[in-house]
Design a protein around this motif. Structure first.
Motif, PDB file in Angstrom:
ATOM      1  N   LEU A 122       0.841  -1.193   0.000  1.00 55.39           N
ATOM      2  CA  LEU A 122       0.000   0.000   0.000  1.00 55.39           C
ATOM      3  C   LEU A 122       0.878   1.246   0.000  1.00 55.39           C
ATOM      4  O   LEU A 122       1.932   1.273   0.636  1.00 55.39           O
ATOM      5  CB  LEU A 122      -0.914  -0.005   1.225  1.00 55.39           C
ATOM      6  CG  LEU A 122      -1.946  -1.131   1.248  1.00 55.39           C
ATOM      7  CD1 LEU A 122      -2.577  -1.268   2.623  1.00 55.39           C
ATOM      8  CD2 LEU A 122      -3.014  -0.875   0.195  1.00 55.39           C
ATOM      9  N   LYS A 123       0.443   2.261  -0.695  1.00 57.55           N
ATOM     10  CA  LYS A 123       1.191   3.519  -0.767  1.00 57.55           C
ATOM     11  C   LYS A 123       0.778   4.483   0.339  1.00 57.55           C
ATOM     12  O   LYS A 123       1.477   5.449   0.611  1.00 57.55           O
ATOM     13  CB  LYS A 123       0.966   4.198  -2.128  1.00 57.55           C
ATOM     14  CG  LYS A 123       1.303   3.297  -3.308  1.00 57.55           C
ATOM     15  CD  LYS A 123       2.759   2.959  -3.373  1.00 57.55           C
ATOM     16  CE  LYS A 123       3.061   2.152  -4.622  1.00 57.55           C
ATOM     17  NZ  LYS A 123       4.029   1.119  -4.399  1.00 57.55           N
ATOM     18  N   SER A 124      -0.361   4.242   0.966  1.00 56.81           N
ATOM     19  CA  SER A 124      -0.863   5.124   2.020  1.00 56.81           C
ATOM     20  C   SER A 124      -0.145   4.824   3.340  1.00 56.81           C
ATOM     21  O   SER A 124       0.721   3.949   3.410  1.00 56.81           O
ATOM     22  CB  SER A 124      -2.370   4.953   2.165  1.00 56.81           C
ATOM     23  OG  SER A 124      -2.691   3.600   2.434  1.00 56.81           O
ATOM     24  N   SER A 125      -0.530   5.538   4.392  1.00 58.71           N
ATOM     25  CA  SER A 125       0.096   5.370   5.696  1.00 58.71           C
ATOM     26  C   SER A 125      -0.967   5.352   6.786  1.00 58.71           C
ATOM     27  O   SER A 125      -1.655   6.351   7.000  1.00 58.71           O
ATOM     28  CB  SER A 125       1.081   6.505   5.964  1.00 58.71           C
ATOM     29  OG  SER A 125       1.502   6.487   7.315  1.00 58.71           O
ATOM     30  N   LEU A 126      -1.089   4.229   7.468  1.00 57.43           N
ATOM     31  CA  LEU A 126      -2.002   4.159   8.604  1.00 57.43           C
ATOM     32  C   LEU A 126      -1.482   5.027   9.742  1.00 57.43           C
ATOM     33  O   LEU A 126      -2.263   5.640  10.468  1.00 57.43           O
ATOM     34  CB  LEU A 126      -2.176   2.707   9.062  1.00 57.43           C
ATOM     35  CG  LEU A 126      -3.243   2.473  10.129  1.00 57.43           C
ATOM     36  CD1 LEU A 126      -4.636   2.805   9.592  1.00 57.43           C
ATOM     37  CD2 LEU A 126      -3.194   1.042  10.637  1.00 57.43           C
ATOM     38  N   ALA A 127      -0.157   5.106   9.891  1.00 57.86           N
ATOM     39  CA  ALA A 127       0.430   5.948  10.941  1.00 57.86           C
ATOM     40  C   ALA A 127       0.012   7.404  10.766  1.00 57.86           C
ATOM     41  O   ALA A 127      -0.340   8.074  11.737  1.00 57.86           O
ATOM     42  CB  ALA A 127       1.951   5.819  10.943  1.00 57.86           C
ATOM     43  N   GLU A 128       0.028   7.887   9.545  1.00 59.97           N
ATOM     44  CA  GLU A 128      -0.407   9.262   9.297  1.00 59.97           C
ATOM     45  C   GLU A 128      -1.913   9.407   9.510  1.00 59.97           C
ATOM     46  O   GLU A 128      -2.370  10.353  10.143  1.00 59.97           O
ATOM     47  CB  GLU A 128      -0.045   9.693   7.883  1.00 59.97           C
ATOM     48  CG  GLU A 128       1.425   9.956   7.692  1.00 59.97           C
ATOM     49  CD  GLU A 128       1.766  10.360   6.267  1.00 59.97           C
ATOM     50  OE1 GLU A 128       0.858  10.740   5.493  1.00 59.97           O
ATOM     51  OE2 GLU A 128       2.964  10.293   5.916  1.00 59.97           O
ATOM     52  N   GLU A 129      -2.683   8.469   8.971  1.00 62.94           N
ATOM     53  CA  GLU A 129      -4.139   8.541   9.072  1.00 62.94           C
ATOM     54  C   GLU A 129      -4.609   8.530  10.526  1.00 62.94           C
ATOM     55  O   GLU A 129      -5.512   9.278  10.895  1.00 62.94           O
ATOM     56  CB  GLU A 129      -4.761   7.368   8.314  1.00 62.94           C
ATOM     57  CG  GLU A 129      -6.267   7.377   8.299  1.00 62.94           C
ATOM     58  CD  GLU A 129      -6.855   6.194   7.544  1.00 62.94           C
ATOM     59  OE1 GLU A 129      -8.011   5.838   7.837  1.00 62.94           O
ATOM     60  OE2 GLU A 129      -6.168   5.620   6.680  1.00 62.94           O
TER      61      GLU A 129
END
Length: 166
Positions: A118-125
């Motif tokens: 995945l290119k997204s970030s759960l840490a950021e979200e």
């Protein structure tokens, strides 16, 4: 709710300064499942805020283990794995076998399904805090599963901790 979250943080803190010495030598992998009731982290009564607090507790436990890692375990990987939507299956993992870790985290495609990064970030979200030396890797899984109504199992697994290629 607050009492359960405090108990979870106390569990995470229990890893501070303690590294397990009883991991069987025959195992490639060792884990601790998140010690909460399923309805705290998934289902209609949870919220993204509660899930984020629980994820942070798992990450904190992982970081405590990383900081207290014994010399005999220097090549082992320590991770917190957040599973979505099945958060109750989330865990702290010690990977003793590099190939076994790679089999869980590499991109693949085959007759049984696919896994992709995945290119997204759960840490950021979720505004999760990672200690220096920790990284994040998200995997999207889409696998055949005859036990599911549509014949597919689709989820995300978010790995935190010692996840960068070596």
């Amino acid at each position: 709710m607050k009492r359960r979250l405090r108990a979870l943080q106390k569990w995470a803190d229990s890893f501070q300064g303690h590294f397990p010495t009883d991991v069987p030598s025959t195992e490639r992998y060792w884990n601790w499942k998140i010690p909460v009731q399923a309805n705290l982290v998934q289902g209609p009564h949870t919220t993204p805020e509660i899930q984020a607090q629980c994820a942070q507790a798992l990450i904190n436990a992982c970081q405590h283990l990383m900081q207290s890692k014994a010399g005999f375990a220097r090549d082992w990987r320590i991770t917190a794995v957040i599973c979505l939507p099945d958060f109750f299956t989330s865990e702290i993992c010690i990977y003793k076998d590099e190939g076994y870790f790679a089999s869980h985290t590499r991109e693949a495609e085959g007759p049984g399904g696919t896994s992709r990064h995945l290119k997204s970030s759960l840490a950021e979200e979720w505004q999760l805090q990672l200690a220096p030396g920790s990284s994040e890797l998200g995997i999207h899984l889409d696998c055949a599963d005859p036990d599911q109504p549509d014949g597919r199992f689709i989820c995300q697994r978010w790995y935190f901790g010692e996840v960068m290629p070596r």
